[in-house]
Design a protein around this motif. Sequence first.
Motif, PDB file in Angstrom:
ATOM      1  N   GLY A  49     -63.371 -22.093 -21.296  1.00 11.91           N
ATOM      2  CA  GLY A  49     -63.941 -20.816 -20.900  1.00 11.91           C
ATOM      3  C   GLY A  49     -64.943 -20.319 -21.914  1.00 11.91           C
ATOM      4  O   GLY A  49     -65.235 -20.987 -22.904  1.00 11.91           O
ATOM      5  N   VAL A  50     -65.444 -19.131 -21.675  1.00 12.25           N
ATOM      6  CA  VAL A  50     -66.436 -18.499 -22.541  1.00 12.25           C
ATOM      7  C   VAL A  50     -65.749 -17.398 -23.340  1.00 12.25           C
ATOM      8  O   VAL A  50     -64.985 -16.603 -22.786  1.00 12.25           O
ATOM      9  N   SER A  55     -61.183 -10.876 -32.196  1.00 12.83           N
ATOM     10  CA  SER A  55     -60.741 -10.067 -33.322  1.00 12.83           C
ATOM     11  C   SER A  55     -60.101 -11.008 -34.340  1.00 12.83           C
ATOM     12  O   SER A  55     -60.173 -12.227 -34.187  1.00 12.83           O
ATOM     13  N   MET A  56     -59.447 -10.458 -35.318  1.00 10.66           N
ATOM     14  CA  MET A  56     -58.886 -11.286 -36.369  1.00 10.66           C
ATOM     15  C   MET A  56     -57.776 -12.214 -35.861  1.00 10.66           C
ATOM     16  O   MET A  56     -57.703 -13.368 -36.263  1.00 10.66           O
ATOM     17  N   ASN A  57     -56.921 -11.743 -34.963  1.00  2.79           N
ATOM     18  CA  ASN A  57     -55.752 -12.518 -34.560  1.00  2.79           C
ATOM     19  C   ASN A  57     -55.733 -12.953 -33.104  1.00  2.79           C
ATOM     20  O   ASN A  57     -54.746 -13.509 -32.645  1.00  2.79           O
ATOM     21  N   ASN A  58     -56.799 -12.682 -32.355  1.00  2.00           N
ATOM     22  CA  ASN A  58     -56.836 -13.130 -30.963  1.00  2.00           C
ATOM     23  C   ASN A  58     -58.268 -13.086 -30.444  1.00  2.00           C
ATOM     24  O   ASN A  58     -59.159 -12.556 -31.109  1.00  2.00           O
ATOM     25  N   PHE A  59     -58.459 -13.677 -29.279  1.00  2.00           N
ATOM     26  CA  PHE A  59     -59.759 -13.591 -28.633  1.00  2.00           C
ATOM     27  C   PHE A  59     -59.580 -13.605 -27.127  1.00  2.00           C
ATOM     28  O   PHE A  59     -58.535 -14.001 -26.618  1.00  2.00           O
ATOM     29  N   PHE A  70     -56.089 -13.440 -22.869  1.00  2.00           N
ATOM     30  CA  PHE A  70     -56.089 -13.044 -24.268  1.00  2.00           C
ATOM     31  C   PHE A  70     -55.258 -14.071 -25.011  1.00  2.00           C
ATOM     32  O   PHE A  70     -54.073 -14.244 -24.734  1.00  2.00           O
ATOM     33  N   ILE A  71     -55.887 -14.759 -25.944  1.00  2.00           N
ATOM     34  CA  ILE A  71     -55.255 -15.881 -26.628  1.00  2.00           C
ATOM     35  C   ILE A  71     -55.025 -15.512 -28.086  1.00  2.00           C
ATOM     36  O   ILE A  71     -55.942 -15.068 -28.782  1.00  2.00           O
ATOM     37  N   SER A 104     -43.368 -11.457 -20.646  1.00  2.00           N
ATOM     38  CA  SER A 104     -44.497 -12.309 -20.285  1.00  2.00           C
ATOM     39  C   SER A 104     -44.840 -13.262 -21.427  1.00  2.00           C
ATOM     40  O   SER A 104     -44.491 -13.027 -22.580  1.00  2.00           O
ATOM     41  N   THR A 105     -45.514 -14.340 -21.064  1.00  2.00           N
ATOM     42  CA  THR A 105     -45.886 -15.334 -22.061  1.00  2.00           C
ATOM     43  C   THR A 105     -47.248 -15.008 -22.650  1.00  2.00           C
ATOM     44  O   THR A 105     -48.082 -14.369 -22.020  1.00  2.00           O
ATOM     45  N   ILE A 106     -47.457 -15.455 -23.871  1.00  2.00           N
ATOM     46  CA  ILE A 106     -48.722 -15.257 -24.559  1.00  2.00           C
ATOM     47  C   ILE A 106     -49.249 -16.626 -24.950  1.00  2.00           C
ATOM     48  O   ILE A 106     -48.572 -17.370 -25.661  1.00  2.00           O
ATOM     49  N   PRO A 107     -50.457 -16.988 -24.484  1.00  2.00           N
ATOM     50  CA  PRO A 107     -51.030 -18.265 -24.908  1.00  2.00           C
ATOM     51  C   PRO A 107     -51.353 -18.216 -26.402  1.00  2.00           C
ATOM     52  O   PRO A 107     -51.994 -17.279 -26.874  1.00  2.00           O
TER      53      PRO A 107
END
Length: 122
Positions: A49-50, A55-59, A70-71, A104-107
């Motif tokens: 993806g694009v 940010s510092m801890n995710n994108f 949100f990864i 929920s899960t977080i990638p």
Amino acid sequence: MNRMKVFLLLAVVIGFSACQSRSKQAAEQEMTDDSLYVSSIEEEKTIIGVVGDASMNNFMLITSKGDTLFISTMDQEPNDVTGFELGDTVRVNYIEEEEEPGSSTIPTAQKVVVIGKKIRNK
């Protein structure tokens, strides 16, 4: 006397089947506990993806289907999850982790590879 023997035999059979049911319940509970433990160790997946925001801890990653993910990059080696800028097309190797059981899960990114740089005006 025969009634007494039949009654005792029936009581013994009921007693054994009651113990067996509890054993089954205990085994099922152990399997459930094991499955919760195993579910936190997921197989690695890949998505492209694009980069929409960072940010510092995710994108934020926007897929070709228009989905927004949100990864997390928290607790990862900096060399494995850096080198991209807003607008770059990236391939993300990730795993999905649960914050808490039932939530929920977080990638979580394991590796981010830039496969296309955004053309920037100079």
